[in-house]
Design an enzyme around this catalytic site. Structure first.
Site, mmCIF file in Angstrom:
data_model
loop_
_atom_site.group_PDB
_atom_site.id
_atom_site.type_symbol
_atom_site.label_atom_id
_atom_site.label_comp_id
_atom_site.label_asym_id
_atom_site.label_seq_id
_atom_site.Cartn_x
_atom_site.Cartn_y
_atom_site.Cartn_z
ATOM 1 N N CYS A 279 -61.379 -131.082 21.880
ATOM 2 C CA CYS A 279 -60.968 -132.447 21.544
ATOM 3 C C CYS A 279 -59.537 -132.751 21.984
ATOM 4 C CB CYS A 279 -61.167 -132.681 20.043
ATOM 5 S SG CYS A 279 -61.216 -134.416 19.575
ATOM 6 N N HIS A 364 -67.175 -131.428 19.379
ATOM 7 C CA HIS A 364 -66.874 -130.434 18.340
ATOM 8 C C HIS A 364 -67.992 -129.401 18.196
ATOM 9 C CE1 HIS A 364 -63.257 -132.196 16.342
ATOM 10 N NE2 HIS A 364 -63.683 -133.252 17.016
ATOM 11 N N GLU A 366 -67.882 -126.765 16.447
ATOM 12 C CA GLU A 366 -67.936 -126.277 15.055
ATOM 13 C C GLU A 366 -68.782 -127.197 14.190
ATOM 14 O OE1 GLU A 366 -65.109 -129.496 14.570
ATOM 15 O OE2 GLU A 366 -65.452 -128.032 16.162
#
Length: 391
Positions: A279, A364, A366
């Site tokens: 990001c 993302h 995660e």
């Protein structure tokens, strides 16, 4: 109590006041996730913004403190269609109304969030004010709204000093066994997912630009010991600790505001240490190597964004939260090449760096909240460290 959302184009929405009893001015953005409002609220990438949730009912499962992605919520304001008065969840610690009030975050409910989202899509992201003052006239507040900027928010959200997150050490029938890690918010979390600990023994330096807990967790559950560094840490201090790999986290704001960080990232690029950036970290690496970024009309925020791998042609569903993007037309092909693109609008979603053990993604992996399609990128990072170790 009535509340009002005034936008910089003069549009006024009338609704019901929620959260803290205060007035606020911020950048208004929308998130399309159907669940995960707590993870959205506690994502540091929302610092300097007020979030409109497009899903119509928010708060029905309450606030589960264990699911927080940082030590506190970060948005300036919260905008919803309907705020649930009942939290039906055995894990719930409190209501979202309590949570907003405790953290001094004002909000507005009862407005047409579909109309607001359509307006932001058509005209682009706008600044706005949430107020309970019925005497406020748009023409009197528009100069303040137009003057608002998020500013240097990375300095606000980063950790104050470096700290350790210990990786899982072994597997038993219940999954990884780990020492607990105390985060900046004072909350204990433990890696929980069962998998082979292929990262055992490796150490990663993670530069906190507005890091979500689950980035460090995703490494720790793979057996990696993580040292988290404040955004202002010099490249030399990180390299002196001799990490096996370096991660650059997500974060808020305009990447071009981070001039000092960009200068240090350039020094990290010039080493042979494997680097994985997410990001904001992805944007800063591009800027550090001569690339450019620009602001999207209304950004990508939600848990349902399709991303195409240019090498394999496969499409992944990703979690995203960003308002800026790397300009692919201004990339030096001898330095970096597009690796992923957004399947909706064709914008840059990832880069592969030529002759370097470096790859970066805009989305993302995660994924909290969101799909877990791209969690394999952490394994790819571990493989890069293994290759670098044996080289």
């Amino acid at each position: 109590m009535k509340a009002f959302l005034i936008l910089e184009d003069g549009t006024v929405f009338e609704g019901i006041h929620i959260g803290a009893d205060k007035e606020m001015i911020s950048e208004i953005v929308f998130n399309t996730s159907m669940a995960g409002y707590l993870e959205v609220l506690t994502d540091p990438s929302y610092a300097g913004q007020a979030v409109c949730m497009t899903y119509p009912l928010i708060g029905n499962y309450g606030i589960c403190m264990e699911d927080m992605e940082s030590g506190r919520p970060w948005p300036d304001g919260f905008i919803v269609r309907e705020l649930s008065g009942i939290a039906s969840n055995f894990r719930s610690d409190k209501s979202i109304q309590q949570f907003l009030t405790e953290h001094d975050i004002p909000g507005i409910a009862g407005i047409d969030t579909r109309a607001l989202t359509r307006l932001l899509r058509e005209k682009g992201t706008m600044n706005g004010m949430i107020t309970t003052d019925a005497s406020r006239q748009p023409e009197t507040v528009l100069p303040k709204l137009k003057a608002y900027t998020t500013g240097k928010v990375v300095e606000k959200v980063t950790c104050k000093e470096k700290y350790e997150v210990r990786g899982a050490r072994s597997l038993d029938e219940n999954g990884p066994v780990s020492g607990s890690a105390v985060y900046t918010g004072g909350k204990e979390k433990k890696p929980t997912l069962v998998r082979a600990l292929n990262g055992a023994g490796k150490r990663v330096a993670l530069l906190d630009l507005g890091m979500k807990y689950n980035i460090a967790d995703s490494l720790a559950k793979r057996g990696i010991d993580v040292t988290v560094y404040p955004a202002g840490t010099t490249a030399q201090e990180i390299l002196d600790d001799k990490p096996d790999g370096i991660m650059l986290s997500n974060g808020p704001g305009d990447p071009k505001e981070c001039k000092d960080v960009i200068r240090e990232i350039r020094k990290l690029y010039e080493t042979d240490v494997p680097i994985f950036a997410i990001c904001l970290g992805h944007q800063l690496m591009a800027l550090a190597t001569g690339g450019d970024t620009y602001k999207l009309k209304y950004g990508h925020r939600g848990g349902n964004h399709p991303v195409k791998d240019l090498q394999t042609g496969r499409v992944y569903i990703s979690s995203q939260n960003h308002g800026y993007v790397v300009d692919m037309e201004k990339l030096d092909a001898d330095i970096a090449r597009p690796a992923f693109i957004n399947a909706n609008d064709g914008t840059c979603e990832g880069l592969s760096y030529v002759g370097k053990n470096i790859f970066t993604v805009q989305y993302h992996p995660e994924a909290c909240p969101g799909p877990q399609d791209s969690g394999y990128l952490f394994d790819r990072f571990i493989e890069m460290m293994e290759v670098g170790k044996n080289a």
